[in-house]
Design a protein around this motif. Sequence first.
Motif, PDB file in Angstrom:
ATOM      1  N   LEU A 151     -14.720  -7.631  97.805  1.00 54.50           N
ATOM      2  CA  LEU A 151     -14.012  -6.882  96.770  1.00 54.50           C
ATOM      3  C   LEU A 151     -13.001  -5.946  97.426  1.00 54.50           C
ATOM      4  O   LEU A 151     -13.205  -5.467  98.544  1.00 54.50           O
ATOM      5  CB  LEU A 151     -15.024  -6.067  95.953  1.00 54.50           C
TER       6      LEU A 151
ATOM      7  N   ASN B  16      -9.289  -3.965  92.961  1.00 52.37           N
ATOM      8  CA  ASN B  16      -9.943  -4.773  91.924  1.00 52.37           C
ATOM      9  C   ASN B  16     -10.774  -3.938  90.948  1.00 52.37           C
ATOM     10  O   ASN B  16     -11.195  -4.448  89.906  1.00 52.37           O
ATOM     11  CB  ASN B  16     -10.876  -5.811  92.554  1.00 52.37           C
TER      12      ASN B  16
ATOM     13  N   LYS C 101     -17.224  -4.749  90.359  1.00 55.63           N
ATOM     14  CA  LYS C 101     -15.832  -4.605  89.952  1.00 55.63           C
ATOM     15  C   LYS C 101     -15.675  -3.784  88.678  1.00 55.63           C
ATOM     16  O   LYS C 101     -14.660  -3.134  88.464  1.00 55.63           O
ATOM     17  CB  LYS C 101     -15.225  -5.997  89.759  1.00 55.63           C
TER      18      LYS C 101
END
Length: 350
Positions: free
Chosen positions: A39, A43, A317
Motif C-alpha cells: 500500500l 492510496n 486502505k
Amino acid sequence: MNKRAERKIEHIQHALSTGQKRSNGFNDLTFVHQSLPNLSISNIDLSTTVGELTLSSPIFINAMTGGGGEDTVIINEALANAAKETNIAIAVGSQMSAIKDNRERPSYEVMRRVNKNGVIFANLGSEASVDQAKAAISMIEANAIQIHLNVVQELVMPEGDRDFTNAMNRIEKIVNEIEVPVIVKEVGFGMNREVARQLIDIGVTAIDVGGYGGTNFSQIENKRRKQVLSYFDEWGITTAASIAEVNSTGKDISILGSGGIQTSLDLAKAIALGASASGVAGYLLKIFIEKGYDDLVLEIKNMLEDLTFIMTALGTKTIIELQKAPIVIGGSTHHWLTERGIDTKRFSNR
C-alpha cells in the motif's frame, strides 16, 4: 452572568485542571504488524460514514461548551474555524442554556456563522423534549443531534437532576419526530451492550460510547461540592471496553469511539474495535487554551497525517478495512470483555 453560564465557565476551568489520566483502555491493545502492506500513503481514504452522514475523516471535535457568555463564544468560534480549516465535523456543547435564555444563543450560533458548509452536531441532554430538540437543530442548522446521557455527572453536580425516569421514551420521541440523525452519547462513563441494544431498538443512528479515561465529569463536579462524592471519580467503563461492548451487539449501528482520544494510535485502535469515528474534546481544548489557534489546527492536521501512516503500515486502505485489522487485546480490557462473555479472539484472528 446567570448561574448556568457561571457553571459552564467553571466546567472549562476544572476540565483543564483535572486533565485526562490516559486510562481509556487502549494501552491494552496491540495491532498485529503487517510486514507486506502492499500500500502507498497516496492510496489511503480517510472518509467514513455515521449513519447516512458522510464525514471526510473519522476525527471530529466533540461537544465541549457553550452558554457561558463571551468566553464560550471565543472558544466555539476558534473550534469551528479549526473544523472548517481541517474539514472535520464538530459538535456544540449542550444548548439547553440557549433554549432557556436567548442571550446565550450567540455562543452556539457562531459555529454555523463561521463554518457555513461544515458538518455540525447539535446537543441536548436526555431531559429534552421534541420541541427543544427541533429548536436546538434549527439554532445552528445542525446535520445531526447528540442526546447526551450524564447520570453520574448530574448526581455529583450540586444543582444537578435527580430524576432520570422516562429518558428512553423521550429519546424515542425525538428519533421518531425529527429529520436529522440522532446520536446518543455518554459523557465519560462508558456504554454497555444492554443499553446499546435498547437504543438500537428505538432507532438511534449512532452511539457515542463516551468512555471512561477522558475528561472526568465526576472530578469536575466534585470540585464544586462541599461534600465530595469520591466514589464516582473512578466510575465507568473504559472507552476500549465500551466500543467492544456496543460492537458485540452484532447490530447495524454506527459507533463513535470517544473518551480520552489523544493520538492517532488511539483513534486507529478505536476503529479496529468497531468505531466509525471518534470525537476529541478535552485534549484539543487544552491545546487551544495553552498554545493557541495555530497549534490547535496543526495538531488536528498531524493527527490526520499520522492516521494515514498507521493505516498504510497496517495495509488498510479505508476505514472499513481498518475496522477489520487484527488487534490483540490484553490486560484489564481482556479481563473485562472475557468476564462479560465477549470473544476477544475474533479481533485478533481475522
